[in-house]
Design an enzyme around this catalytic site. Structure first.
Site, PDB file in Angstrom:
ATOM      1  N   SER A   1      -8.578  -1.009  10.981  1.00  0.00           N
ATOM      2  CA  SER A   1      -7.680  -1.465  12.035  1.00  0.00           C
ATOM      3  C   SER A   1      -8.395  -2.456  12.957  1.00  0.00           C
ATOM      4  O   SER A   1      -8.927  -3.452  12.503  1.00  0.00           O
ATOM      5  CB  SER A   1      -7.121  -0.254  12.791  1.00  0.00           C
ATOM      6  OG  SER A   1      -5.990  -0.577  13.545  1.00  0.00           O
TER       7      SER A   1
ATOM      8  N   ASP B   1       1.612   0.613   4.982  1.00  0.00           N
ATOM      9  CA  ASP B   1       1.328   0.295   6.391  1.00  0.00           C
ATOM     10  C   ASP B   1       2.477  -0.564   6.926  1.00  0.00           C
ATOM     11  O   ASP B   1       2.842  -1.577   6.332  1.00  0.00           O
ATOM     12  CB  ASP B   1       0.002  -0.459   6.490  1.00  0.00           C
ATOM     13  CG  ASP B   1      -0.564  -0.504   7.900  1.00  0.00           C
ATOM     14  OD1 ASP B   1       0.224  -0.567   8.860  1.00  0.00           O
ATOM     15  OD2 ASP B   1      -1.804  -0.499   8.036  1.00  0.00           O
TER      16      ASP B   1
ATOM     17  N   HIS C   1      -0.385   3.453   8.011  1.00  0.00           N
ATOM     18  CA  HIS C   1      -1.622   2.924   8.586  1.00  0.00           C
ATOM     19  C   HIS C   1      -2.728   3.974   8.568  1.00  0.00           C
ATOM     20  O   HIS C   1      -3.905   3.634   8.445  1.00  0.00           O
ATOM     21  CB  HIS C   1      -1.349   2.469  10.023  1.00  0.00           C
ATOM     22  CG  HIS C   1      -2.505   1.758  10.651  1.00  0.00           C
ATOM     23  ND1 HIS C   1      -3.035   0.586  10.151  1.00  0.00           N
ATOM     24  CD2 HIS C   1      -3.249   2.049  11.762  1.00  0.00           C
ATOM     25  CE1 HIS C   1      -4.038   0.189  10.901  1.00  0.00           C
ATOM     26  NE2 HIS C   1      -4.195   1.070  11.873  1.00  0.00           N
TER      27      HIS C   1
END
Length: 348
Positions: free
Chosen positions: A139, A293, A322
């Site tokens: 991320s 995601d 995610h």
């Protein structure tokens, strides 16, 4: 009556690297920028076994160190010297919650350029490290890894970029703007600053986040019940609300601003030319999106991967959205990441 907020996050056994009179990319000079970091394993004699693992949104090093361990772990600290630098704004490094800027005074904008420059100085000045065997991140941590690859291509041999982007997409910005609008509707947000802990806003923030971070299939198949939650409401309260109630809201806003404007080409080197910035990443790179995601989509990741000269596209076949990129509760996704990292590190 609502439950009391959880106590603030605490961390121990970490170090602080101090950078006096640090000029941020936005032009503000911080009298003493502080970068908190923790190391795992031992640095070898020629300093060739370094893995940099920056933190992600809202996280501190103890939130992501679960994947560091022995040979059976995703990151092997018996073989590699692993360094987790805490992202600026996360409450351990320089952040709204611990800065000399007075309450109500606008905390300066932090760019990932600031993060990676501070990290590079720390590695060089504390350990004499000038080259990374791998930059690994999930991320926002992977956004920093890609910044390393673009800005310092001769300093990075490999990059594992998990569930991320080189430039925050317009759709991702919509997600983030929704989070910010939700949080700042709390009555404790006054003149651009949270004066007290905004419990109502943080609970709402967590519920909005829950709808984006996991896939439709995750909820359709009621996976949360297998994790020990008794209902969807129990999952939202004990997982998502509880997680964000531990955070400082001003820190969350600072890191959100960094994420909104994340762009490896937004600097003097590339001057907004994303294709040029992607082409400059010469490190062997695995782009590893989550197949489901919702805000770092595999479609967006594939577009970026194709513009890197030495990138391989390896989507995670998972319904965990995610969170597939940080699978502390899902063994199958852990094994996928372990295999990917092993392949990347064994690639000469």
């Amino acid at each position: 009556m609502s439950a009391p907020a959880s106590p603030p996050l605490a961390a121990s056994n970490y170090q602080i690297f101090r950078l006096p009179d640090f000029t941020l990319k936005c032009g503000v000079v911080v009298p003493e920028l502080q970068l908190a970091y923790k190391t795992y394993g031992n640095l070898n004699r020629d300093r060739s076994n370094v893995v940099l693992y920056p933190t992600s949104y809202g996280a501190q090093h103890m939130d992501i160190e679960w994947l560091i361990g022995g040979p059976d772990s995703i990151l092997d600290s018996t073989r590699y010297f692993i360094v987790i630098p805490n992202m600026l704004g996360n409450g351990l490094s320089t952040s709204p919650s611990n800065s000399p800027f007075p309450p109500g005074h606008p905390f300066p904008f932090i760019s990932h350029v600031d993060n990676v420059i501070a990290q590079r100085r720390m590695l060089a000045e504390v350990f004499g490290i000038t080259r990374l065997a791998m930059a690994y991140g999930w991320s926002m941590g992977a956004q920093q890894a890609l910044h390393w690859g673009a800005l310092f291509p001769d300093s990075v041999e490999r990059i594992a970029a998990v569930c991320t982007s080189a430039r925050t997409s317009p759709h991702n910005q919509v997600f983030l703007e929704g989070l910010r609008a939700t949080l700042t509707t709390d009555p404790n947000f006054v003149e651009g600053y949270f004066r007290t802990h905004p419990e109502k806003g943080l609970r709402a923030f967590g519920r909005v986040y829950a709808g984006w971070a996991l896939s439709q299939a995750f909820y359709r198949e009621h996976v949360y019940l297998s994790l020990g939650y008794t209902s969807l409401e129990d999952f939202l309260v004990r997982d998502w609300e509880a997680s964000f109630l531990r955070r400082d809201a001003n820190n969350l806003l600072s890191m959100l601003q960094t994420w909104l404007h994340s762009d490896i080409s937004d600097n003097d080197v590339f001057q907004g030319d994303l294709d040029k910035a992607l082409a400059s990443i010469t490190a062997k790179t695995f782009i590893i999106p989550g197949q489901t995601d919702l805000y770092f989509t595999p479609e967006d990741s594939l577009i970026e991967a194709r513009k890197m000269p030495n990138a391989e596209f390896r989507p995670i076949p998972s319904i965990w959205g995610h969170r597939a990129g940080n699978p502390s509760k899902h063994l199958q996704d852990q094994l996928f990441l372990k295999a990917a990292v092993a392949d990347l590190l064994n690639d000469s």
